[in-house]
Enzyme design. Structure first.
Site, PDB file in Angstrom:
ATOM      1  N   LYS A 280       0.858  -1.170   0.000  1.00  0.00           N
ATOM      2  CA  LYS A 280       0.000   0.000   0.000  1.00  0.00           C
ATOM      3  C   LYS A 280       0.905   1.235   0.000  1.00  0.00           C
ATOM      4  CE  LYS A 280      -4.388   1.365   0.236  1.00  0.00           C
ATOM      5  NZ  LYS A 280      -5.153   1.041   1.456  1.00  0.00           N
ATOM      6  N   HIS A 281       0.718   2.095  -0.997  1.00  0.00           N
ATOM      7  CA  HIS A 281       1.528   3.303  -1.119  1.00  0.00           C
ATOM      8  C   HIS A 281       3.026   2.983  -1.085  1.00  0.00           C
ATOM      9  CE1 HIS A 281      -2.142   5.475  -0.959  1.00  0.00           C
ATOM     10  NE2 HIS A 281      -2.386   5.221   0.316  1.00  0.00           N
ATOM     11  N   ASN A 423      12.672   5.491   7.893  1.00  0.00           N
ATOM     12  CA  ASN A 423      13.304   4.464   8.724  1.00  0.00           C
ATOM     13  C   ASN A 423      12.407   3.232   8.787  1.00  0.00           C
ATOM     14  OD1 ASN A 423      15.738   5.766   9.667  1.00  0.00           O
ATOM     15  ND2 ASN A 423      14.446   7.113  10.905  1.00  0.00           N
ATOM     16  N   HIS A 529      14.680   5.513   0.409  1.00  0.00           N
ATOM     17  CA  HIS A 529      14.025   6.808   0.590  1.00  0.00           C
ATOM     18  C   HIS A 529      12.962   7.024  -0.489  1.00  0.00           C
ATOM     19  CE1 HIS A 529      16.563   7.870   3.842  1.00  0.00           C
ATOM     20  NE2 HIS A 529      17.671   7.964   3.127  1.00  0.00           N
TER      21      HIS A 529
END
Length: 529
Positions: A280-281, A423, A529
């Site tokens: 999801k996302h 993180n 990231h």
């Protein structure tokens, strides 16, 4: 510029012969004189068409194994001459240069040759020289010349000629010129990228990237953003190569999330057992391995049922009926798998909005390659994160040794953490995620989020305690302070895997020993990231 240019003379020289004869026959039927070279001319003559050899036009035979055939003023003058320029016309008459109104060229199959793993010299021989030179010349002179570089544009040209009574319009020639320059740019990008790799140049002065339009998209991440999907020609199995069996068109976000899901599940070899990842996302909300795909799916789903709604599901094996039925119990956007059997596809057929993609295989999680990201004024380019560790790479740094079951869960959690936004904290038990904390500015916050999600699921499943009790935990980067270890212990974790390398490693290890945790270092980080 003149708008309509009658098409009287065409030079056709193609490596890809698909549709060639029908295209040339249609031109000849419209009274177009055909010029050609080598194998193209031979194919056209064998089809009964009248063709003039370029060698007849230039007065020079093809030579040097075909390396030199079209690099001649009789060809380039015919492509570059400005028809309304008196000096150009005089030069054409003086030197017997005939105008060329259409150039139809596709290039030596360099990309295909490289993809087959050909030797260096074979790749070099498949670098086209005359083709790009002619394409660039014709495209530059699009005020008068039509340039066709893609087989799929044959029909468009014939339709243009029909609509224009045998002539092409300036807007059409401009579109074809743009496509022509994009093709030569992509070709040169492929050559330069291959050569950089071949000679071990990891940071060449200039980098070129190219793609081929797969589909325009309705919009980008948000409705006010325009977007499109391009393929890179690498053939890496995934959303770019997949067959879509059903469902509406994929969106920008669908494609991004589906890629993330499939790259994650590809970390688990089918021979080692079924695996399922729910995304999801672009972050996993559940990943599991089990004896069956259905069991793996249900265990992944139980990590975070709320987030799984409307998610993307990736499988490392052929989708079967039982798993398909389990998936259809809630709304899912996309399912991607190497294949799907007939029974599974029949189950999904009743869910018309569910997209089903099959790829024919899994991407190689260990393969190299480049990834790139745009920043203001430039690009960041790096190797794909294909790093992995084995048990032999692990270094136990605590007094307590992890058990065999904990080691298995640590390795599983570590693999998943590689695909979680930093993180990243991943709790796992029995080869299934039971809590995931992603994308936080503080590692302690990710630790707490993973625990909270596990507590919520324990309540929803009627469990007496969250599954983080006794879990193994992976952290994508080192713990800078002992507070992260203390938060994990408070969640009930029993073992930790992390890269190590903090200036406070001794404090972190001491905390783990004090709290009775086993901890191993990998020596490898997986920021995402």
């Amino acid at each position: 510029m003149t708008d309509r240019i009658p098409l009287r003379r065409a030079l056709i020289s193609v490596s890809d012969k698909e549709g060639l004869v029908d295209f040339a026959r249609a031109l000849a039927a419209r009274g177009v004189e055909l010029l050609s070279t080598g194998g193209t001319a031979k194919a056209l003559r064998e089809a009964g068409l009248t063709v003039r050899d370029v060698a007849e036009i230039t007065g020079f035979p093809e030579m040097m194994d075909g390396r030199v055939k079209t690099l001649h003023p009789a060809v380039h003058g015919g492509l570059l001459a400005l028809r309304d320029n008196q000096d150009h016309r005089a030069a054409m008459e003086t030197h017997g240069i005939g105008a060329i109104d259409l150039l139809a060229v596709n290039l030596y199959p360099f990309e295909t040759t490289v993809a087959k793993g050909a030797a260096y010299d074979d790749c070099v021989e498949n670098i086209d020289i005359g083709g790009p030179a002619m394409i660039r010349a014709a495209a530059k002179n699009h005020a008068y010349v039509t340039t066709i570089v893609d087989v799929q544009d044959y029909a468009a040209l014939l339709a243009e000629l029909d609509a224009g009574d045998g002539a092409t319009s300036l807007p059409f020639r401009q579109r074809m010129a743009q496509a022509a320059y994009a093709r030569t740019a992509a070709y040169d990008a492929a050559v330069s990228s291959w050569m950089a790799g071949a000679i071990g140049e990891t940071t060449p002065r200039r980098r070129a990237f190219a793609g081929t339009l797969a589909q325009p998209l309705r919009y980008g991440e948000n409705p006010h953003q325009s977007a499109a999907f391009y393929t890179d020609g690498s053939g890496r199995p995934g959303v770019a190569t997949a067959r879509q069996w059903q469902g509406k068109e994929l969106s920008y976000n669908n494609i991004n999330d589906t890629d993330a899901a499939f790259e994650l599940v590809a970390e688990f070899a089918p021979a080692d057992g079924p695996a399922v990842a729910i995304i999801k996302h672009a972050n996993p909300c559940g990943v599991a391995r089990a004896d069956t795909l259905e069991s793996a799916y249900r265990r992944a789903f139980d990590c975070d049922r709320t987030s799984a709604f409307g998610g993307i599901i990736a499988l490392n094996r052929t989708l079967d009926e039982a798993t398909a039925r389990a998936i259809t119990e809630i709304f899912t956007e996309v399912v991607i798998a190497p294949d799907a059997d007939d029974a599974a596809r029949a189950v999904f057929a009743a869910k018309k909005n569910l997209r089903l993609l099959t790829t024919g295989g899994l991407p190689d999680a260990r393969a190299g390659g480049l990834t790139f990201r745009q920043v203001a004024g430039g690009f960041l380019v790096q190797d794909r994160d294909n790093g992995h560790v084995t048990r032999a790479d692990l270094r136990v740094v605590t007094r307590r040794q992890p058990t065999e079951a904990e080691l298995a869960d640590l390795m599983f959690a570590w693999t998943v953490a590689k695909h979680v936004k930093s993180n990243a904290i991943v709790y796992a038990r029995d080869l299934a995620t039971v809590g995931i904390g992603a994308g936080q500015m503080s590692r302690v916050d990710s630790t707490r989020i993973g625990r909270r999600k596990s507590e919520d699921m324990a309540e929803a499943l009627g469990l007496s305690a969250p599954l983080t009790e006794g879990a193994a935990v992976a952290s994508d980067a080192f713990f800078p302070f002992a507070d992260g270890i203390e938060a994990l212990a408070a969640a009930g974790a029993r073992a930790v895997i992390q890269p190590g390398g903090s200036m406070r490693d001794d404090e972190v290890i001491a905390a783990a020993d004090r709290l009775g945790l086993a901890m191993v270092f990998t020596g490898q980080r997986h920021f995402r990231h």
